[in-house]
Design an enzyme around this catalytic site. Structure first.
Site, PDB file in Angstrom:
ATOM      1  N   HIS A  43    -106.292  14.843   6.450  1.00  0.00           N
ATOM      2  CA  HIS A  43    -106.613  16.162   5.887  1.00  0.00           C
ATOM      3  C   HIS A  43    -107.676  16.104   4.777  1.00  0.00           C
ATOM      4  O   HIS A  43    -108.732  16.721   4.855  1.00  0.00           O
ATOM      5  CB  HIS A  43    -105.361  16.796   5.276  1.00  0.00           C
ATOM      6  CG  HIS A  43    -104.193  16.910   6.172  1.00  0.00           C
ATOM      7  ND1 HIS A  43    -104.054  17.929   7.083  1.00  0.00           N
ATOM      8  CD2 HIS A  43    -103.086  16.151   6.302  1.00  0.00           C
ATOM      9  CE1 HIS A  43    -102.909  17.795   7.722  1.00  0.00           C
ATOM     10  NE2 HIS A  43    -102.299  16.726   7.281  1.00  0.00           N
TER      11      HIS A  43
HETATM   12  C1  BDR Z   1    -101.784  18.412   2.717  1.00  0.00           C
HETATM   13  O1  BDR Z   1    -100.463  18.111   2.250  1.00  0.00           O
HETATM   14  C2  BDR Z   1    -100.374  16.761   1.890  1.00  0.00           C
HETATM   15  O2  BDR Z   1     -99.270  16.189   2.486  1.00  0.00           O
HETATM   16  C3  BDR Z   1    -101.669  16.095   2.267  1.00  0.00           C
HETATM   17  O3  BDR Z   1    -102.039  15.140   1.287  1.00  0.00           O
HETATM   18  C4  BDR Z   1    -102.655  17.228   2.358  1.00  0.00           C
HETATM   19  O4  BDR Z   1    -103.286  17.467   1.125  1.00  0.00           O
HETATM   20  C5  BDR Z   1    -101.720  18.745   4.187  1.00  0.00           C
HETATM   21  O5  BDR Z   1    -100.902  19.836   4.418  1.00  0.00           O
END
Ligand code: BDR
Ligand code: CA
Length: 311
Positions: A241
């Site tokens: 992400h």
């Molecule tokens: C986001 O939530 C976290 O678990 C990850 O680091 C990312 O920023 C994805 O939904």
């Protein structure tokens, strides 16, 4: 001249890869890393950020601890995804570099006030608590921020932590509302984009085959958190992400989206933290965010691998 950025983060393996990508890129000057509670509690996120800076050979990067809980709601963490430490997958040395004495929110305010308007881009990779607190305490800094490029939200992918909400926005919806209503230029990397930034065996092995400690760490982290998303989505790999935020600063053409209105749900418990994105422009509400929807995944991984190789 390098673009000045502040990374606001809750590492997290994907946050860690984003930090590495930024530190590897001469186009960017990381003024500081501000940590927030999110994937794991604040003592761990502010430790993990320093572990990552040391791995990158950049112990000179100032790291600040910020808010330890969301503005109004109890903290929700994600150890089920990231492991107990937040950086499970490989054991790295305890950091030797210090945490700065200044609170992350004070650092944000002081830094933005000290520089000409439009010189700093904020890169939030976790819940928006630090950024919203800074904007509330010092509304004058809004005009100083060049742009906020953040990972959060979803429209077509709807949610990951609840059926309706993405983790970062769900954890602190009140903070997200402040940021989305701030009038500051926003670029948003929702799950619609990040779920296209999927690891594959070949992509993970490309990191491992770099033959460097950093390549090995990135491969080990992705191996670790892949298991959760593969079981959940039945996908070949897992989404990286947060590096999407940094990749956008380096190569915006990898991404496509729409400038639309995005509002945050802060009332309904059922849909708390939903990003109500007017993708089809039916609301008549004024656009407040560049909301991304598509990604050149091969180009993204090529960039990431080439930059990680430099560390
Ligand atoms: C986001 O939530 C976290 O678990 C990850 O680091 C990312 O920023 C994805 O939904
Ligand atoms: Ca994150």
């Amino acid at each position: 001249m390098a673009r000045k950025i502040i990374i606001d983060t809750d590492p997290g393996q994907d946050d860690a890869v984003a930090i590495l990508l930024a530190l590897a890129s001469p186009e960017l000057e990381v003024l500081g890393i501000t940590c927030v509670a999110g994937n794991v509690p604040l003592p761990l996120t502010s430790k993990n950020a320093r572990v990552v800076c040391e791995l990158a050979g950049r112990p000179d990067t100032p790291v600040f601890a910020g808010c330890e809980r969301p503005l109004e709601r109890p903290l929700v963490t994600a150890e089920h995804v990231h492991g107990k430490t937040g950086l499970d997958g490989i054991t790295l040395p305890e950091p030797g570099m210090p945490l700065q004495d200044t609170h992350a929110v004070d650092f944000l305010i002081e830094t933005l006030r000290s520089l000409p308007p439009g010189s700093v881009t904020l890169c939030p990779l976790g819940p928006l608590t630090n950024i919203a607190t800074a904007l509330t305490r010092a509304p004058d800094i809004a005009g100083k921020i060049a742009e906020i490029v953040l990972m959060g939200g979803a429209y077509f992918e709807v949610g990951n932590v609840t059926p309706a909400a993405e983790f970062n926005i769900h954890v602190d919806p009140q903070a997200a509302e402040i940021v989305f209503r701030s009038g500051i230029p926003l670029v948003v990397m929702p799950l619609d984009v990040t779920h296209k930034a999927l690891t594959t065996r070949a992509r993970v092995e490309a990191f491992r085959n770099l033959g460097t400690p950093v390549g090995h760490a990135v491969a080990s982290w992705t191996d670790f958190f892949e298991r959760f998303d593969m079981a959940k989505y039945g996908s070949e790999g897992a989404p990286l992400h947060d590096p999407c935020v940094i990749a956008y600063l380096l190569k915006p053409d990898l991404f496509a989206g729409r400038h639309i209105n995005v509002e945050i749900e802060t009332v309904s418990e059922l849909t708390m933290g939903m990003t109500v994105a007017d993708w089809w422009r039916v609301s008549g509400r004024a656009p407040n965010a560049m909301f991304m929807g598509d990604l050149d995944a091969d180009g993204f991984y090529a960039l990431l691998t080439e930059r990680i190789a430099r560390l």
